[in-house]
Design an enzyme around this catalytic site. Sequence first.
Site, mmCIF file in Angstrom:
data_model
loop_
_atom_site.group_PDB
_atom_site.id
_atom_site.type_symbol
_atom_site.label_atom_id
_atom_site.label_comp_id
_atom_site.label_asym_id
_atom_site.label_seq_id
_atom_site.Cartn_x
_atom_site.Cartn_y
_atom_site.Cartn_z
ATOM 1 N N LYS A 1 -16.795 22.609 -11.924
ATOM 2 C CA LYS A 1 -16.273 23.024 -13.123
ATOM 3 C C LYS A 1 -14.925 22.400 -13.400
ATOM 4 O O LYS A 1 -14.175 22.139 -12.566
ATOM 5 C CB LYS A 1 -16.116 24.757 -13.222
ATOM 6 C CG LYS A 1 -15.984 25.178 -14.537
ATOM 7 C CD LYS A 1 -17.444 25.535 -15.197
ATOM 8 C CE LYS A 1 -17.443 26.191 -16.620
ATOM 9 N NZ LYS A 1 -18.681 26.623 -16.912
HETATM 10 P P1 NAD Z 1 -17.128 28.498 -27.636
HETATM 11 O O1 NAD Z 1 -15.839 28.072 -27.478
HETATM 12 O O2 NAD Z 1 -18.162 27.929 -28.550
HETATM 13 O O3 NAD Z 1 -17.149 30.042 -28.350
HETATM 14 C C1 NAD Z 1 -16.404 31.040 -27.585
HETATM 15 C C2 NAD Z 1 -16.408 32.095 -28.532
HETATM 16 O O4 NAD Z 1 -15.974 33.408 -28.025
HETATM 17 C C3 NAD Z 1 -15.558 31.949 -29.961
HETATM 18 O O5 NAD Z 1 -16.195 32.648 -31.058
HETATM 19 C C4 NAD Z 1 -14.345 32.751 -29.606
HETATM 20 O O6 NAD Z 1 -13.673 33.313 -30.797
HETATM 21 C C5 NAD Z 1 -14.766 33.995 -28.733
HETATM 22 N N1 NAD Z 1 -13.954 34.768 -27.938
HETATM 23 C C6 NAD Z 1 -12.828 34.201 -27.156
HETATM 24 N N2 NAD Z 1 -12.450 35.490 -26.486
HETATM 25 C C7 NAD Z 1 -12.655 36.488 -26.850
HETATM 26 C C8 NAD Z 1 -12.535 37.924 -27.049
HETATM 27 N N3 NAD Z 1 -11.739 38.284 -26.178
HETATM 28 N N4 NAD Z 1 -13.341 38.767 -27.746
HETATM 29 C C9 NAD Z 1 -14.125 38.328 -28.655
HETATM 30 N N5 NAD Z 1 -14.470 37.151 -28.827
HETATM 31 C C10 NAD Z 1 -13.686 36.319 -28.179
HETATM 32 O O7 NAD Z 1 -17.458 28.960 -26.087
HETATM 33 P P2 NAD Z 1 -19.173 28.938 -25.780
HETATM 34 O O8 NAD Z 1 -19.549 27.665 -25.201
HETATM 35 O O9 NAD Z 1 -20.099 29.776 -26.488
HETATM 36 O O10 NAD Z 1 -18.988 29.712 -24.467
HETATM 37 C C11 NAD Z 1 -19.001 31.185 -24.354
HETATM 38 C C12 NAD Z 1 -19.312 31.852 -22.931
HETATM 39 O O11 NAD Z 1 -20.520 31.337 -22.519
HETATM 40 C C13 NAD Z 1 -18.260 31.088 -21.702
HETATM 41 O O12 NAD Z 1 -18.033 32.318 -20.867
HETATM 42 C C14 NAD Z 1 -19.024 30.138 -21.211
HETATM 43 O O13 NAD Z 1 -18.580 29.727 -19.967
HETATM 44 C C15 NAD Z 1 -20.360 30.488 -21.270
HETATM 45 N N6 NAD Z 1 -21.412 29.527 -21.266
HETATM 46 C C16 NAD Z 1 -21.557 28.760 -22.086
HETATM 47 C C17 NAD Z 1 -22.382 27.497 -21.943
HETATM 48 C C18 NAD Z 1 -22.645 26.498 -22.928
HETATM 49 O O14 NAD Z 1 -23.660 25.877 -22.799
HETATM 50 N N7 NAD Z 1 -21.630 26.493 -24.265
HETATM 51 C C19 NAD Z 1 -23.269 27.634 -20.908
HETATM 52 C C20 NAD Z 1 -23.261 28.586 -19.877
HETATM 53 C C21 NAD Z 1 -22.357 29.500 -20.206
#
Ligand code: NAD
Length: 424
Positions: free
Chosen positions: A115
Amino acid sequence: MGTSTRAKTKKKTTSPWEMARGQLDTVAQRINLEADLHEMLRNPQREITTYLPVKMDDGSLKVFTGHRVQHSMARGPAKGGIRYHPGVTLDEVRALAMWMTWKCAVVGIPYGGGKGGITCNPKEMSQNEIEHLTRRFTWELVNFIGPDRDIPAPDVNTNPQIMAWMMDTYSMGKGYPAFGVVTGKPIETGGSLGRNEATARGCVFATVNALDKLGINGNVKVAVQGYGNAGWIAAKLMHEIGHTIVAVSDTKGAIYNPKGFDPVKVYQHKQKTSTVADYPDAEKIGDMEVLEVECDILIPAALEQQITAENAPKIKARIVAEAANGPTMPEADKILAKKDVLVIPDILANAGGVVVSYFEWVQGCQAYFWEESIVNDRLKEIMDKAFNNTFELMKKEQTDMRTAAYMLAVERVAKAVKIRGIYP
Ligand code: NAD
């Protein structure tokens, strides 16, 4: 509903790294993992911290801190996203890297775990500044990443454009086009169809399996915390298969309507106003109340450590599908288990992203690209198999689903480490 519960429910007691190590320790004990193997797996294989000078648009120079942690390469090249966020710390990146190791193992794809992250606030930076930061970071990592070494992907606040800049910078450093160095790329530069939706789609496959196992039929109510790549697409896909989205949130606010709303319209509203808050067809609620509303499925899709000992007793959902990494604190896990809530753990629930990243890498290696329907069918096959294996082990061991997923994953990684040995 008021907004008063927010501050109270956000108390954190352990760092994500302590939490990740604690989860490993619990499972190591349960599977009688050899002490040497346990000690090795408690530590990352390699950590890189780098200081990144960037000329800002106003002419000033700012130095950012970036990390890449390779937790394990026992089962294949390290694999895992890159996060841009003000809260990024080395400990957080270590935890996320370890979780990637288990995630790749539980779904049986040939990768280890890694990561990366840069402590920055991309929301206050121009595209030009983000590009320079990305290219400098990639340049620092050029000898440590690569299609056979470590393959980054998008995570919070990073996207296909950022992956394209990483791939381009790495290719310049190596002197040849190296598309396989990152996944989550734009389609025009070697991306895979279906990758953008893959995390959410995998999470929906897992959730549908869970509903089936619990014998819950028909329309269910869904709440989603976080409205980014994972969260909003999960809401859209759940809605498409006939479920009702009753609450969603982002960093600027949360909304609730017990009768449901159209997640696509909410997304369009967010694109216009930069937040889901103030969406006209719903009531505004406290940010953290999205976790506590009346619903059947809760999808935490924001950041880690959101479900705590304080708010877990108030959760009404029957199923928690962890689209985010590490959203549930260990003490909250125990409370949810007592309440008979089925928690589909992050390493399984959000593995769809890395599975389709794997497909992207395979397609790139073969220079032969698949139709989207093939990508989605193969994703379903892998998610269903991993879900069923984990669910069966959970029943057999009379434990929770996280422990079962860890048991499967840790055993697979430990076996690979043991067979390979530890000396050069
Ligand atoms: P992103 O940046 O596209 O979206 C994150 C969202 O979470 C945003 O809408 C932001 O406003 C919101 N957010 C952040 N803190 C918050 C809070 N305290 N309360 C409410 N909303 C909040 O990110 P993403 O890629 O969607 O990732 C989100 C989660 O999913 C992370 O934990 C990431 O590690 C996990 N994840 C993502 C992927 C991927 O392929 N994108 C894969 C596996 C896991």
